[in-house]
Design a protein around this motif. Sequence first.
Motif, short mmCIF file in Angstrom:
data_model
loop_
_atom_site.label_atom_id
_atom_site.label_comp_id
_atom_site.label_asym_id
_atom_site.label_seq_id
_atom_site.Cartn_x
_atom_site.Cartn_y
_atom_site.Cartn_z
N PHE A 61 0.81 -1.20 -0.16
CA PHE A 61 0.14 -0.08 0.03
C PHE A 61 1.06 1.25 -0.03
O PHE A 61 2.00 0.94 0.62
CB PHE A 61 -0.93 -0.18 1.31
CG PHE A 61 -1.66 -1.37 1.36
CD1 PHE A 61 -3.00 -1.47 0.65
CD2 PHE A 61 -1.15 -2.14 2.05
CE1 PHE A 61 -3.56 -2.68 0.68
CE2 PHE A 61 -1.87 -3.57 2.21
CZ PHE A 61 -3.03 -3.68 1.59
N ASP A 65 -1.65 4.71 6.43
CA ASP A 65 -3.15 4.41 6.44
C ASP A 65 -3.88 3.32 5.95
O ASP A 65 -4.87 2.67 6.62
CB ASP A 65 -4.00 5.78 6.24
CG ASP A 65 -3.40 6.92 7.00
OD1 ASP A 65 -2.94 6.74 8.15
OD2 ASP A 65 -3.58 8.08 6.33
N GLU A 66 -3.70 3.13 4.60
CA GLU A 66 -4.09 2.04 3.86
C GLU A 66 -3.62 0.50 4.49
O GLU A 66 -4.29 -0.28 4.41
CB GLU A 66 -3.59 2.06 2.45
CG GLU A 66 -4.31 3.29 1.46
CD GLU A 66 -3.67 3.14 0.34
OE1 GLU A 66 -2.48 2.86 0.06
OE2 GLU A 66 -4.26 3.79 -0.70
N GLN A 67 -2.36 0.52 4.94
CA GLN A 67 -1.88 -0.71 5.46
C GLN A 67 -2.46 -0.96 6.70
O GLN A 67 -3.02 -2.13 7.15
CB GLN A 67 -0.13 -0.49 5.70
CG GLN A 67 0.29 -1.62 6.45
CD GLN A 67 1.68 -1.23 6.93
OE1 GLN A 67 1.94 -0.45 7.82
NE2 GLN A 67 2.77 -2.03 6.68
N MET A 88 -10.37 -2.33 -0.29
CA MET A 88 -9.31 -1.19 -0.49
C MET A 88 -9.31 -0.45 -1.80
O MET A 88 -9.18 0.85 -1.90
CB MET A 88 -8.03 -1.56 -0.16
CG MET A 88 -7.61 -2.23 1.37
SD MET A 88 -8.17 -0.84 2.55
CE MET A 88 -7.14 0.26 2.44
N LYS A 92 -11.08 5.38 -0.73
CA LYS A 92 -10.03 5.85 -0.13
C LYS A 92 -10.14 5.18 1.56
O LYS A 92 -11.46 5.11 1.78
CB LYS A 92 -10.08 7.30 0.23
CG LYS A 92 -9.72 8.00 -1.08
CD LYS A 92 -9.95 9.57 -0.90
CE LYS A 92 -9.74 10.50 -2.18
NZ LYS A 92 -10.00 11.88 -2.04
N PRO A 93 -9.26 4.73 2.24
CA PRO A 93 -9.38 4.47 3.74
C PRO A 93 -9.96 5.22 4.49
O PRO A 93 -10.92 4.70 5.26
CB PRO A 93 -7.88 4.29 4.13
CG PRO A 93 -7.02 5.15 3.16
CD PRO A 93 -7.68 5.16 2.00
#
Length: 205
Positions: A61, A65-67, A88, A92-93
């Motif tokens: 990612f 934040d995505e992780q 995902m 957006k996260p």
Amino acid sequence: MIDFLRGKIVHTELEYVVMDVRDVGYRVFTPNPYALAAKEEAVQLFIHHHVREDAIQLFGFTTRDEQWLFRRLLEVSGIGPKVALGIMAGGKPETIAAAIQQENIAFLTKLPGIGKKTAQRMILDLKEKLGGTDGLWSATAIEEVTSPAVMGGSASWAAAREALGGLGYREAELDRAWHAIKDKVTGSESPDALMKLALQQLFQG
């Protein structure tokens, strides 16, 4: 345990990229491989190192934040890495987290691989955990989830996606097409209009 990788993208498939990191090629599954493939410079991906009995896989990612959110999604019963990656790719996260906090079933069930029961489990398991880091889940994200463009576009895309699937397109191809067109969606498009936009992307791919 691998936390991040930095290197150039040397190969791209529908679900993953191959990163050259000091002359070693790492296969990394990521929400939008083709966006990374467009970058000529080295990229950094934050990694979730997934180990099971029959495979070792890397999921990458572009942000922490995505992780972080990907790992939270894996805590939900019935959501594995493939479904979590599709989620995902769907937004957006902060938008996905805001939908969970608001118990927005309509939005969540438009994400790839998510039915009503799984959406309810996401809310039950994660609502109290998604306080975010450093105020990640902002008021802007909450407004984005409930905006007519997002909700209308998602509803029309669900119908368009089903029709495209009937034409033989794979889930990963449809995820890639939606990621490419979603920023252009106003919420007023019909399923037919979204199909045409998606087909343009699929033909280009």
